[in-house]
Design a protein around this motif. Structure first.
Motif, mmCIF file in Angstrom:
data_model
loop_
_atom_site.group_PDB
_atom_site.id
_atom_site.type_symbol
_atom_site.label_atom_id
_atom_site.label_comp_id
_atom_site.label_asym_id
_atom_site.label_seq_id
_atom_site.Cartn_x
_atom_site.Cartn_y
_atom_site.Cartn_z
ATOM 1 N N ALA A 16 5.397 7.962 -3.396
ATOM 2 C CA ALA A 16 4.758 6.675 -3.100
ATOM 3 C C ALA A 16 3.622 6.386 -4.071
ATOM 4 O O ALA A 16 3.445 5.243 -4.506
ATOM 5 C CB ALA A 16 4.247 6.665 -1.658
ATOM 6 N N ASP A 65 0.846 -1.189 0.000
ATOM 7 C CA ASP A 65 0.000 0.000 0.000
ATOM 8 C C ASP A 65 0.889 1.250 0.000
ATOM 9 O O ASP A 65 2.116 1.151 0.065
ATOM 10 C CB ASP A 65 -0.967 -0.007 1.184
ATOM 11 C CG ASP A 65 -0.263 -0.014 2.534
ATOM 12 O OD1 ASP A 65 0.948 0.270 2.600
ATOM 13 O OD2 ASP A 65 -0.933 -0.305 3.536
ATOM 14 N N TRP A 115 7.074 12.777 -0.265
ATOM 15 C CA TRP A 115 7.009 11.320 -0.104
ATOM 16 C C TRP A 115 5.669 10.764 -0.579
ATOM 17 O O TRP A 115 5.609 9.660 -1.108
ATOM 18 C CB TRP A 115 7.280 10.925 1.353
ATOM 19 C CG TRP A 115 8.701 11.180 1.738
ATOM 20 C CD1 TRP A 115 9.175 12.226 2.475
ATOM 21 C CD2 TRP A 115 9.845 10.414 1.363
ATOM 22 N NE1 TRP A 115 10.542 12.143 2.591
ATOM 23 C CE2 TRP A 115 10.969 11.043 1.925
ATOM 24 C CE3 TRP A 115 10.016 9.251 0.621
ATOM 25 C CZ2 TRP A 115 12.266 10.545 1.771
ATOM 26 C CZ3 TRP A 115 11.311 8.752 0.460
ATOM 27 C CH2 TRP A 115 12.413 9.392 1.014
ATOM 28 N N ASP A 116 4.583 11.520 -0.376
ATOM 29 C CA ASP A 116 3.269 11.055 -0.830
ATOM 30 C C ASP A 116 3.225 10.942 -2.354
ATOM 31 O O ASP A 116 2.742 9.948 -2.900
ATOM 32 C CB ASP A 116 2.158 11.996 -0.343
ATOM 33 C CG ASP A 116 1.961 11.928 1.165
ATOM 34 O OD1 ASP A 116 2.068 10.822 1.725
ATOM 35 O OD2 ASP A 116 1.715 12.982 1.786
ATOM 36 N N GLU A 129 3.054 3.104 -6.678
ATOM 37 C CA GLU A 129 1.969 2.253 -6.185
ATOM 38 C C GLU A 129 1.648 1.179 -7.221
ATOM 39 O O GLU A 129 1.590 1.441 -8.417
ATOM 40 C CB GLU A 129 0.738 3.097 -5.905
ATOM 41 C CG GLU A 129 -0.331 2.366 -5.119
ATOM 42 C CD GLU A 129 -1.475 3.289 -4.718
ATOM 43 O OE1 GLU A 129 -2.286 2.844 -3.903
ATOM 44 O OE2 GLU A 129 -1.550 4.418 -5.210
ATOM 45 N N ASP A 184 1.524 3.557 2.212
ATOM 46 C CA ASP A 184 2.397 3.728 3.380
ATOM 47 C C ASP A 184 3.614 2.811 3.300
ATOM 48 O O ASP A 184 4.724 3.210 3.642
ATOM 49 C CB ASP A 184 1.628 3.465 4.677
ATOM 50 C CG ASP A 184 0.639 4.579 5.004
ATOM 51 O OD1 ASP A 184 0.870 5.726 4.558
ATOM 52 O OD2 ASP A 184 -0.354 4.295 5.700
ATOM 53 N N THR A 185 3.409 1.590 2.837
ATOM 54 C CA THR A 185 4.531 0.662 2.694
ATOM 55 C C THR A 185 5.453 1.122 1.573
ATOM 56 O O THR A 185 6.679 1.015 1.692
ATOM 57 C CB THR A 185 4.023 -0.766 2.439
ATOM 58 O OG1 THR A 185 3.117 -1.132 3.492
ATOM 59 C CG2 THR A 185 5.166 -1.762 2.379
ATOM 60 N N CYS A 186 4.884 1.663 0.499
ATOM 61 C CA CYS A 186 5.708 2.221 -0.584
ATOM 62 C C CYS A 186 6.624 3.307 -0.034
ATOM 63 O O CYS A 186 7.817 3.352 -0.363
ATOM 64 C CB CYS A 186 4.833 2.794 -1.694
ATOM 65 S SG CYS A 186 3.935 1.568 -2.664
ATOM 66 N N LYS A 187 6.075 4.174 0.825
ATOM 67 C CA LYS A 187 6.889 5.236 1.432
ATOM 68 C C LYS A 187 8.024 4.633 2.261
ATOM 69 O O LYS A 187 9.162 5.103 2.187
ATOM 70 C CB LYS A 187 6.026 6.129 2.335
ATOM 71 C CG LYS A 187 5.262 7.186 1.620
ATOM 72 C CD LYS A 187 4.675 8.174 2.615
ATOM 73 C CE LYS A 187 3.171 8.090 2.550
ATOM 74 N NZ LYS A 187 2.498 9.048 3.408
ATOM 75 N N THR A 188 7.707 3.606 3.026
ATOM 76 C CA THR A 188 8.715 2.970 3.865
ATOM 77 C C THR A 188 9.828 2.373 3.011
ATOM 78 O O THR A 188 11.016 2.530 3.321
ATOM 79 C CB THR A 188 8.067 1.875 4.740
ATOM 80 O OG1 THR A 188 7.061 2.481 5.554
ATOM 81 C CG2 THR A 188 9.087 1.174 5.606
#
Length: 150
Positions: A96, A69, A92-93, A100, A71-75
C-alpha cells in the motif's frame, strides 16, 4: 458522465486553423449547462484539461477528491489481486505504501502489471514485486496515458 477529461481534452499547443475537438466539446458543454441535464466530468489531473473545457461555463462545480489513503490503497489492492497469485506472508502495508499517491485506477493498473509479471516469471507476487511495478509506473507520458518504463 465524461471520464478522463485530461485525456479527452488535453492541453495542447496545436495551432492548426479551424475548430478543434476541444472547442466543439467546450461549446457542447456550455449548451448543456443551460439545460436541466446533469453532466459529470472526471479527470485524474485537472491541470492537464484544456482551459476551454475547465473554465466556468462548462462545469459549475468542481469537487476534488484526494488520492486514496494507505488503508484505501490496501482495500483496492486486496480487491484487485487474486488470492492464488500472492505470496504467503504478502506485506499489505509495504504494498500500500508503494502505491500511495496514485489514483484507484492507477493502483489497479500497477497491481495487474505486477501480477502479470509474477505469472510470466512463474512466481507468486510479493510486496517487493508490486513495489517494483509501482516504481516503473508513471502517468506523465506525452498524452497523459500511463506508461511502464524499464
Amino acid at each position: 458522465v465524461i471520464t478522463d477529461l485530461d485525456r479527452l481534452a488535453p492541453i495542447t499547443t496545436d495551432a492548426r486553423p479551424g475548430v478543434s475537438f476541444v472547442d466543439r466539446l467546450a461549446g457542447q458543454l456550455r449548451q448543456l449547462a443551460e439545460t436541466d441535464l446533469l453532466v459529470i466530468g472526471t479527470a485524474t489531473d485537472i491541470t492537464q484539461v484544456a482551459p476551454r473545457v475547465r473554465d466556468t461555463g462548462c462545469f459549475d462545480v468542481r469537487i476534488e477528491v484526494s488520492p486514496p489513503d494507505v488503508d484505501t490503497c490496501k482495500t483496492v489492492l486486496r480487491s484487485t489481486l487474486a488470492d492464488g497469485i500472492i505470496a504467503d506472508g504478502f506485506d499489505w502495508d509495504q504494498a500500500a505504501t508503494a502505491v500511495e499517491g496514485l489514483s484507484s485506477d492507477d493502483i489497479r493498473s500497477v497491481a495487474e502489471m505486477a501480477a502479470r509479471t509474477a505469472v510470466h516469471n512463474e512466481q507468486a507476487l510479493s510486496a517487493k514485486g508490486l513495489e517494483a511495478a509501482a516504481s516503473k509506473y508513471q502517468t506523465d507520458g506525452e498524452d497523459g496515458a500511463p506508461r511502464y518504463i524499464s
